[in-house]
Design a protein around this motif. Structure first.
Motif, PDB file in Angstrom:
ATOM      1  N   PRO A   1       0.839  -1.220   0.000  1.00 28.83           N
ATOM      2  CA  PRO A   1       0.000   0.000   0.000  1.00 28.83           C
ATOM      3  C   PRO A   1       0.866   1.260   0.000  1.00 28.83           C
ATOM      4  CG  PRO A   1      -0.754  -1.574   1.656  1.00 28.83           C
ATOM      5  CD  PRO A   1       0.571  -2.066   1.166  1.00 28.83           C
ATOM      6  N   LEU A   2       0.587   2.131  -0.948  1.00 29.23           N
ATOM      7  CA  LEU A   2       1.333   3.382  -1.064  1.00 29.23           C
ATOM      8  C   LEU A   2       0.505   4.582  -0.621  1.00 29.23           C
ATOM      9  CD1 LEU A   2       3.884   4.897  -2.075  1.00 29.23           C
ATOM     10  CD2 LEU A   2       2.773   5.028  -4.316  1.00 29.23           C
ATOM     11  N   VAL A   3      -0.692   4.706  -1.180  1.00 27.00           N
ATOM     12  CA  VAL A   3      -1.563   5.836  -0.878  1.00 27.00           C
ATOM     13  C   VAL A   3      -2.857   5.382  -0.214  1.00 27.00           C
ATOM     14  CG1 VAL A   3      -2.848   7.768  -1.884  1.00 27.00           C
ATOM     15  CG2 VAL A   3      -0.584   7.186  -2.768  1.00 27.00           C
ATOM     16  N   SER A   4      -3.364   4.211  -0.620  1.00 29.18           N
ATOM     17  CA  SER A   4      -4.642   3.696  -0.121  1.00 29.18           C
ATOM     18  C   SER A   4      -4.488   2.249   0.312  1.00 29.18           C
ATOM     19  CB  SER A   4      -5.718   3.805  -1.204  1.00 29.18           C
ATOM     20  OG  SER A   4      -6.924   3.218  -0.780  1.00 29.18           O
ATOM     21  N   VAL A   5      -5.308   1.808   1.264  1.00 27.04           N
ATOM     22  CA  VAL A   5      -5.250   0.429   1.757  1.00 27.04           C
ATOM     23  C   VAL A   5      -6.322  -0.452   1.157  1.00 27.04           C
ATOM     24  CG1 VAL A   5      -4.139   0.999   3.931  1.00 27.04           C
ATOM     25  CG2 VAL A   5      -6.625   1.077   3.778  1.00 27.04           C
ATOM     26  N   HIS A   6      -7.367   0.119   0.579  1.00 28.18           N
ATOM     27  CA  HIS A   6      -8.480  -0.657   0.035  1.00 28.18           C
ATOM     28  C   HIS A   6      -8.363  -0.740  -1.477  1.00 28.18           C
ATOM     29  CE1 HIS A   6     -10.379  -0.964   3.892  1.00 28.18           C
ATOM     30  NE2 HIS A   6     -10.436   0.345   4.034  1.00 28.18           N
ATOM     31  N   LEU A   7      -7.507  -1.647  -1.940  1.00 29.63           N
ATOM     32  CA  LEU A   7      -7.301  -1.846  -3.358  1.00 29.63           C
ATOM     33  C   LEU A   7      -7.564  -3.310  -3.715  1.00 29.63           C
ATOM     34  CD1 LEU A   7      -4.072   0.290  -3.896  1.00 29.63           C
ATOM     35  CD2 LEU A   7      -6.396   0.876  -4.581  1.00 29.63           C
ATOM     36  N   PRO A   8      -7.854  -3.622  -4.981  1.00 30.70           N
ATOM     37  CA  PRO A   8      -8.176  -5.004  -5.352  1.00 30.70           C
ATOM     38  C   PRO A   8      -7.081  -6.021  -5.039  1.00 30.70           C
ATOM     39  CG  PRO A   8      -8.845  -3.508  -7.088  1.00 30.70           C
ATOM     40  CD  PRO A   8      -8.076  -2.686  -6.093  1.00 30.70           C
ATOM     41  N   THR A   9      -5.823  -5.589  -5.038  1.00 30.75           N
ATOM     42  CA  THR A   9      -4.729  -6.520  -4.753  1.00 30.75           C
ATOM     43  C   THR A   9      -4.430  -6.634  -3.260  1.00 30.75           C
ATOM     44  OG1 THR A   9      -3.175  -4.698  -5.153  1.00 30.75           O
ATOM     45  CG2 THR A   9      -3.619  -6.197  -6.987  1.00 30.75           C
ATOM     46  N   SER A  10      -5.276  -6.033  -2.420  1.00 29.80           N
ATOM     47  CA  SER A  10      -5.027  -6.081  -0.971  1.00 29.80           C
ATOM     48  C   SER A  10      -5.047  -7.504  -0.430  1.00 29.80           C
ATOM     49  CB  SER A  10      -6.068  -5.231  -0.236  1.00 29.80           C
ATOM     50  OG  SER A  10      -5.948  -3.875  -0.582  1.00 29.80           O
ATOM     51  N   ALA A  11      -5.873  -8.367  -1.054  1.00 27.93           N
ATOM     52  CA  ALA A  11      -5.943  -9.752  -0.584  1.00 27.93           C
ATOM     53  C   ALA A  11      -4.632 -10.497  -0.794  1.00 27.93           C
ATOM     54  CB  ALA A  11      -7.078 -10.484  -1.298  1.00 27.93           C
ATOM     55  N   LEU A  12      -3.824 -10.044  -1.764  1.00 29.41           N
ATOM     56  CA  LEU A  12      -2.535 -10.683  -2.039  1.00 29.41           C
ATOM     57  C   LEU A  12      -1.384 -10.010  -1.311  1.00 29.41           C
ATOM     58  CD1 LEU A  12      -2.927 -11.095  -5.914  1.00 29.41           C
ATOM     59  CD2 LEU A  12      -3.433 -12.785  -4.150  1.00 29.41           C
TER      60      LEU A  12
ATOM     61  N   ASN B   1      -1.181  -9.952   6.431  1.00 30.22           N
ATOM     62  CA  ASN B   1      -1.621  -9.161   5.291  1.00 30.22           C
ATOM     63  C   ASN B   1      -1.326  -7.684   5.554  1.00 30.22           C
ATOM     64  OD1 ASN B   1      -3.902  -7.462   3.866  1.00 30.22           O
ATOM     65  ND2 ASN B   1      -3.682  -9.367   2.714  1.00 30.22           N
ATOM     66  N   LEU B   2      -0.607  -7.070   4.642  1.00 29.15           N
ATOM     67  CA  LEU B   2      -0.175  -5.686   4.844  1.00 29.15           C
ATOM     68  C   LEU B   2      -1.349  -4.726   4.963  1.00 29.15           C
ATOM     69  CD1 LEU B   2       2.912  -5.218   2.494  1.00 29.15           C
ATOM     70  CD2 LEU B   2       2.833  -4.816   4.952  1.00 29.15           C
ATOM     71  N   ALA B   3      -2.299  -4.831   4.042  1.00 23.21           N
ATOM     72  CA  ALA B   3      -3.429  -3.909   4.056  1.00 23.21           C
ATOM     73  C   ALA B   3      -4.250  -4.058   5.329  1.00 23.21           C
ATOM     74  CB  ALA B   3      -4.306  -4.142   2.827  1.00 23.21           C
ATOM     75  N   ALA B   4      -4.504  -5.333   5.741  1.00 26.16           N
ATOM     76  CA  ALA B   4      -5.282  -5.569   6.958  1.00 26.16           C
ATOM     77  C   ALA B   4      -4.540  -5.080   8.192  1.00 26.16           C
ATOM     78  CB  ALA B   4      -5.608  -7.054   7.084  1.00 26.16           C
ATOM     79  N   ALA B   5      -3.214  -5.302   8.229  1.00 29.23           N
ATOM     80  CA  ALA B   5      -2.427  -4.854   9.375  1.00 29.23           C
ATOM     81  C   ALA B   5      -2.424  -3.329   9.476  1.00 29.23           C
ATOM     82  CB  ALA B   5      -0.995  -5.375   9.249  1.00 29.23           C
ATOM     83  N   ILE B   6      -2.248  -2.651   8.335  1.00 27.34           N
ATOM     84  CA  ILE B   6      -2.232  -1.187   8.348  1.00 27.34           C
ATOM     85  C   ILE B   6      -3.600  -0.636   8.744  1.00 27.34           C
ATOM     86  CG2 ILE B   6      -2.021   0.837   6.852  1.00 27.34           C
ATOM     87  CD1 ILE B   6       0.163  -0.678   5.330  1.00 27.34           C
ATOM     88  N   GLU B   7      -4.668  -1.251   8.234  1.00 27.73           N
ATOM     89  CA  GLU B   7      -6.012  -0.792   8.594  1.00 27.73           C
ATOM     90  C   GLU B   7      -6.270  -0.969  10.085  1.00 27.73           C
ATOM     91  OE1 GLU B   7     -10.619  -1.290   6.989  1.00 27.73           O
ATOM     92  OE2 GLU B   7      -9.059  -2.696   6.380  1.00 27.73           O
ATOM     93  N   THR B   8      -5.792  -2.085  10.667  1.00 30.43           N
ATOM     94  CA  THR B   8      -5.938  -2.312  12.107  1.00 30.43           C
ATOM     95  C   THR B   8      -5.211  -1.244  12.904  1.00 30.43           C
ATOM     96  OG1 THR B   8      -6.124  -4.696  11.763  1.00 30.43           O
ATOM     97  CG2 THR B   8      -5.539  -3.956  13.976  1.00 30.43           C
ATOM     98  N   LEU B   9      -3.995  -0.915  12.479  1.00 36.38           N
ATOM     99  CA  LEU B   9      -3.209   0.097  13.185  1.00 36.38           C
ATOM    100  C   LEU B   9      -3.816   1.498  13.032  1.00 36.38           C
ATOM    101  CD1 LEU B   9       0.363  -1.146  12.231  1.00 36.38           C
ATOM    102  CD2 LEU B   9      -0.757  -1.349  14.445  1.00 36.38           C
ATOM    103  N   LEU B  10      -4.448   1.759  11.885  1.00 35.07           N
ATOM    104  CA  LEU B  10      -5.081   3.058  11.678  1.00 35.07           C
ATOM    105  C   LEU B  10      -6.224   3.306  12.652  1.00 35.07           C
ATOM    106  CD1 LEU B  10      -5.224   3.417   7.786  1.00 35.07           C
ATOM    107  CD2 LEU B  10      -4.099   4.976   9.379  1.00 35.07           C
ATOM    108  N   HIS B  11      -6.907   2.227  13.059  1.00 32.13           N
ATOM    109  CA  HIS B  11      -8.069   2.360  13.934  1.00 32.13           C
ATOM    110  C   HIS B  11      -7.704   2.263  15.411  1.00 32.13           C
ATOM    111  CE1 HIS B  11     -10.702   0.895  10.348  1.00 32.13           C
ATOM    112  NE2 HIS B  11     -10.415   2.188  10.276  1.00 32.13           N
ATOM    113  N   GLN B  12      -6.416   2.091  15.697  1.00 38.12           N
ATOM    114  CA  GLN B  12      -5.969   2.051  17.087  1.00 38.12           C
ATOM    115  C   GLN B  12      -5.496   3.435  17.516  1.00 38.12           C
ATOM    116  OE1 GLN B  12      -3.004  -1.004  17.445  1.00 38.12           O
ATOM    117  NE2 GLN B  12      -4.478  -2.686  17.238  1.00 38.12           N
ATOM    118  N   PRO B  13      -5.581   3.752  18.800  1.00 36.10           N
ATOM    119  CA  PRO B  13      -5.082   5.056  19.269  1.00 36.10           C
ATOM    120  C   PRO B  13      -3.576   5.176  19.069  1.00 36.10           C
ATOM    121  CG  PRO B  13      -5.624   3.629  21.118  1.00 36.10           C
ATOM    122  CD  PRO B  13      -6.158   2.939  19.900  1.00 36.10           C
TER     123      PRO B  13
END
Length: 313
Positions: A83-94, A156-168
């Motif tokens: 992920p460079l700019v966005s985390v919700h991209l079609p290749t996020s599953a890979l 998964n990079l996208a899932a990990a980054i999204e989890t960290l984004l929602h944490q304080p």
């Protein structure tokens, strides 16, 4: 729309890699009170190489001929899953970190084979040193992955980054050690000081350059472009995994604009730290590499232990 943004991110990765290399070069020249080349100099160098004739040795096998294309293709695939700019991209599953490590290892393997293929002394020496670094850098990289996985529950990079984004926002000791370990691995994998010096061509000290001495023309351009992409990939990993703030979670123009500005600021900060370290440090001897990368592995291991003791316990 999502696939178009995914394609644009890949193109942005590829286009920004030479610019990032030129920015690092300019910072280093300014810090040493030297006249800096143009920020666009890496683009001019690639354009010049693509326009030159490609000369291949008579005894070169298919490995030597196909390695530049495979190395560049792997770099492009890696751009698709980081992920460079966005985390919700079609290749996020890979976008799995272990898959990314495998991609980078595949490129390294074929580059080392290409260095051995012609049978020159310098090519064999460079490939041997590259495999020495890889044998110690990959375990440290995987330990960083495991530390991240036990902290956020996924590789998964996208899932990990999204989890960290929602944490304080907080300082997590395990992430501090993991980030330091990844920084040391990135220095080794991208051939920066103190492991290698990208500005020198001394035969007895170079690693990356020794493997590509026999390449020319567009083959050399593809390899050099791939090396620039790999440097940017590691910088983006450090910036977006451990400092994910600013990444777009939806596809509005405002969110994407903030994402571009955030990654640009983070990359500028990381490049400043890299240049400062290269000014203060000298290139180490070959036999000090195990200590350097062993320290990176130890930092990643300490990060995992700290997570288990302090954050879980």
């Amino acid at each position: 729309m999502a696939w178009l943004l995914n394609l644009l991110q890949i193109l942005l990765f590829m286009a920004a890699a030479p610019l990032f290399a030129g920015w690092i070069k300019q910072l280093k020249c300014w810090s040493q009170n030297r006249r800096a080349p143009s920020l666009l100099q890496p683009y001019f160098a690639l354009y010049k190489l693509f326009g030159k004739e490609t000369v291949v040795a008579e005894r070169a096998s298919w490995v030597f001929r196909t390695a530049p294309y495979l190395i560049f293709a792997v770099a492009v695939l890696a751009c698709a899953i980081v992920p460079l700019v966005s985390v919700h991209l079609p290749t996020s599953a890979l976008a799995d970190v272990i898959v990314l490590v495998g991609f980078l290892g595949l490129a390294r393997f074929f580059q080392a084979l290409a260095g051995l293929d012609i049978g020159t002394a310098f090519g064999g020496m460079g490939s041997s040193r590259e495999m020495l670094i890889a044998s110690m850098a990959e375990p440290a990289m995987l330990m960083v992955v495991f530390t991240l996985a036990v902290s956020v529950g996924t590789t998964n990079l996208a899932a990990a980054i999204e989890t960290l984004l929602h944490q304080p926002i907080m300082v997590r000791p395990s992430f501090v050690f993991a980030a330091l370990a990844l920084a040391l691995v990135a220095v080794a994998e991208t051939g920066r000081i103190p492991v290698d010096n990208p500005a020198t061509h001394l035969e007895l000290t170079m690693v990356h350059e020794a493997m590509i001495l026999e390449y020319s023309g567009h083959h050399l351009a593809l390899i050099e472009w791939s090396a620039q992409i790999r440097t940017l990939l590691y910088a983006v990993l450090l910036a977006n995994v451990f400092f994910p703030w600013g990444l777009a979670e939806h596809f509005s123009l405002e969110a994407l604009g903030i994402g571009v500005a955030a990654i640009a600021l983070k990359l500028m900060a990381l490049s400043s730290i890299l240049v400062l370290a290269e000014i203060l440090l000298a290139k180490m001897r070959l036999f000090r590499y195990p200590q350097f990368l062993g320290f990176a592995y130890l930092l990643a291991l300490l990060g995992m232990l700290i997570h288990v003791i302090l954050e879980v316990g």
